[in-house]
Design a protein around this motif. Structure first.
Motif, mmCIF file in Angstrom:
data_model
loop_
_atom_site.group_PDB
_atom_site.id
_atom_site.type_symbol
_atom_site.label_atom_id
_atom_site.label_comp_id
_atom_site.label_asym_id
_atom_site.label_seq_id
_atom_site.Cartn_x
_atom_site.Cartn_y
_atom_site.Cartn_z
ATOM 1 N N SER A 21 0.824 -1.213 0.000
ATOM 2 C CA SER A 21 0.000 0.000 0.000
ATOM 3 C C SER A 21 0.858 1.263 0.000
ATOM 4 O O SER A 21 1.825 1.374 0.746
ATOM 5 N N GLY A 243 11.414 -3.713 2.910
ATOM 6 C CA GLY A 243 12.731 -3.728 2.293
ATOM 7 C C GLY A 243 12.966 -4.756 1.211
ATOM 8 O O GLY A 243 14.080 -4.852 0.684
ATOM 9 N N THR A 265 8.769 0.156 -1.399
ATOM 10 C CA THR A 265 9.737 1.162 -1.839
ATOM 11 C C THR A 265 10.527 0.744 -3.082
ATOM 12 O O THR A 265 10.878 1.582 -3.917
HETATM 13 C C1 LIG Z 1 5.306 6.610 0.155
HETATM 14 C C2 LIG Z 1 4.711 5.520 1.013
HETATM 15 C C3 LIG Z 1 3.343 5.527 1.287
HETATM 16 C C4 LIG Z 1 2.782 4.517 2.089
HETATM 17 N N1 LIG Z 1 1.433 4.517 2.320
HETATM 18 C C5 LIG Z 1 0.871 3.507 3.049
HETATM 19 C C6 LIG Z 1 -0.536 3.439 3.230
HETATM 20 O O1 LIG Z 1 -1.303 4.263 2.704
HETATM 21 N N2 LIG Z 1 -1.046 2.426 3.999
HETATM 22 C C7 LIG Z 1 -0.232 1.463 4.556
HETATM 23 O O2 LIG Z 1 -0.720 0.558 5.233
HETATM 24 N N3 LIG Z 1 1.115 1.495 4.376
HETATM 25 C C8 LIG Z 1 1.673 2.484 3.632
HETATM 26 N N4 LIG Z 1 3.035 2.493 3.429
HETATM 27 C C9 LIG Z 1 3.877 1.428 4.026
HETATM 28 C C10 LIG Z 1 4.203 0.329 3.012
HETATM 29 O O3 LIG Z 1 3.015 -0.294 2.530
HETATM 30 C C11 LIG Z 1 5.126 -0.747 3.630
HETATM 31 O O4 LIG Z 1 4.499 -1.314 4.759
HETATM 32 C C12 LIG Z 1 6.474 -0.179 4.080
HETATM 33 O O5 LIG Z 1 6.921 0.839 3.213
HETATM 34 C C13 LIG Z 1 7.551 -1.273 4.185
HETATM 35 O O6 LIG Z 1 7.766 -1.930 2.954
HETATM 36 P P1 LIG Z 1 8.899 -1.484 1.882
HETATM 37 O O7 LIG Z 1 10.184 -1.336 2.639
HETATM 38 O O8 LIG Z 1 8.905 -2.566 0.843
HETATM 39 O O9 LIG Z 1 8.445 -0.154 1.316
HETATM 40 C C14 LIG Z 1 3.616 3.497 2.633
HETATM 41 C C15 LIG Z 1 4.989 3.506 2.339
HETATM 42 C C16 LIG Z 1 5.554 4.480 1.542
HETATM 43 C C17 LIG Z 1 7.022 4.438 1.250
#
Ligand SMILES: Cc1cc2nc3c(=O)[nH]c(=O)nc-3n(C[C@H](O)[C@H](O)[C@H](O)COP(=O)(O)O)c2cc1C
Length: 303
Positions: A21, A243, A265
């Protein structure tokens, strides 16, 4: 043979790779790079009962191997989401997960009632939002507040409910158990870690919101640790994220206990990150004689 087919709470995914998300909007922009039907599913941008403009900029900043964000849940509101975005996603042919947020228990419950009457396949509850009626403390950081919001949503929702845990807690297993006992069908983790950076020239925080959510490759070891702990604490499916950038990290997260994974990300640095991870998982299964990717879930041999 579909070696990547994954079933979670009765919902069939063609592969276990789901967009996280907030990193993928509603899929429209990525559909210009590749058909989004290739990915297992989309956890859509967090939606709230009313439309929100989000926070003032700057709202995102790069960090070594990651990023900080304080977007502030900018979204067109849950009614727009179910009328305009959900039908389009379902037409593309991928699993559609609504991600619900709010600042009061009643807002979450009402938004859940709206998505319950839509074509979404599952609902993911973002409990990393401040509870404005209780001093701004995140719902997901105390068992009592978490249970209250999960129970309220459960009453209005017949669809499978995933509760997305916050990593900003002392013992994630307590919160995992509280969510499961309150009616969660599955858990997902981790949301972002609370972080902050400062511009030493202006002495101002780099984000207008001062603090923001830290995500990206740098958080991966924290996420693996928490998924492993949660998998050992509950008996419901776990979706792992935090990550993940390549297929090897997806395999590692699944070995830690994730039944499926989400990618956030990494989509920003490489819009093809998810198709590459899916291809990598397919090859990994073929090369290692794995009939279905589910065979590796939770197989870490802890010392
Ligand atoms: C720009 C951005 C917006 C996000 N918006 C949401 C959101 O609306 N709802 C949610 O549950 N998590 C949100 N997240 C969290 C991500 O879904 C995820 O849990 C978190 O970034 C860790 O995963 P990653 O390291 O692969 O990004 C957001 C993350 C980022 C970077």
């Amino acid at each position: 043979m579909n070696r990547l087919k994954t079933v979670i709470c009765g919902v069939e995914f063609k592969n276990p790779v789901i967009a996280a998300s907030g990193s993928y909007g509603f899929g429209r922009e990525y559909n210009e790079f590749y058909p989004i039907s290739e990915i297992g599913g989309i956890s859509c941008k967090g939606t709230t009962l009313e439309p929100r403009d989000g926070n003032a900029p700057p709202r995102v900043a790069e960090t070594p191997c990651g990023m900080l964000n304080a977007v502030g849940l900018q979204n067109p509101g849950v009614r727009h989401f179910v009328e305009k975005e959900v039908p389009w996603i379902k037409e593309q042919g991928t699993v559609c997960i609504a991600n619900i947020a709010g600042n009061a228990v009643e807002d979450y419950a009402e938004a859940a009632a709206v998505v319950n009457d839509s074509a979404v396949d599952m609902v993911e509850l973002n409990v990393s939002c401040p509870n404005v009626k209780h001093g701004g403390m995140q719902f997901g950081t105390t068992c009592a507040a978490l249970s209250e919001v999960v129970c309220a949503v459960r009453k209005n929702l017949a669809k499978p409910l995933i509760v997305k845990l916050s990593p900003n807690v002392t013992d994630i297993t307590e919160l995992a158990r509280a969510a499961a006992d309150s009616g969660a069908d599955a858990l997902s983790l981790i949301n972002t870690l609370l972080g902050m950076r400062i511009d030493i020239r202006t002495r101002r925080p780099v984000l207008r919101n001062n603090m923001g959510g830290f995500s990206g490759n740098a958080v991966f070891p924290v996420a693996v640790r928490m998924v492993w702990q949660v998998k050992n604490a509950v008996n419901i499916p776990v979706i792992g994220m935090g990550g993940i950038t390549d297929y090897k990290q997806a395999v590692e997260m699944m070995m830690a206990g994730a039944d499926a994974i989400q990618v956030g990300t990494a989509n920003f640095t490489d819009p093809f990150a998810m198709p590459k991870i899916i291809n990598g998982l397919q090859r990994y299964c073929e090369d290692n004689g794995i009939g279905n990717i589910g065979e590796i879930v939770g197989t870490v041999r802890a010392w």
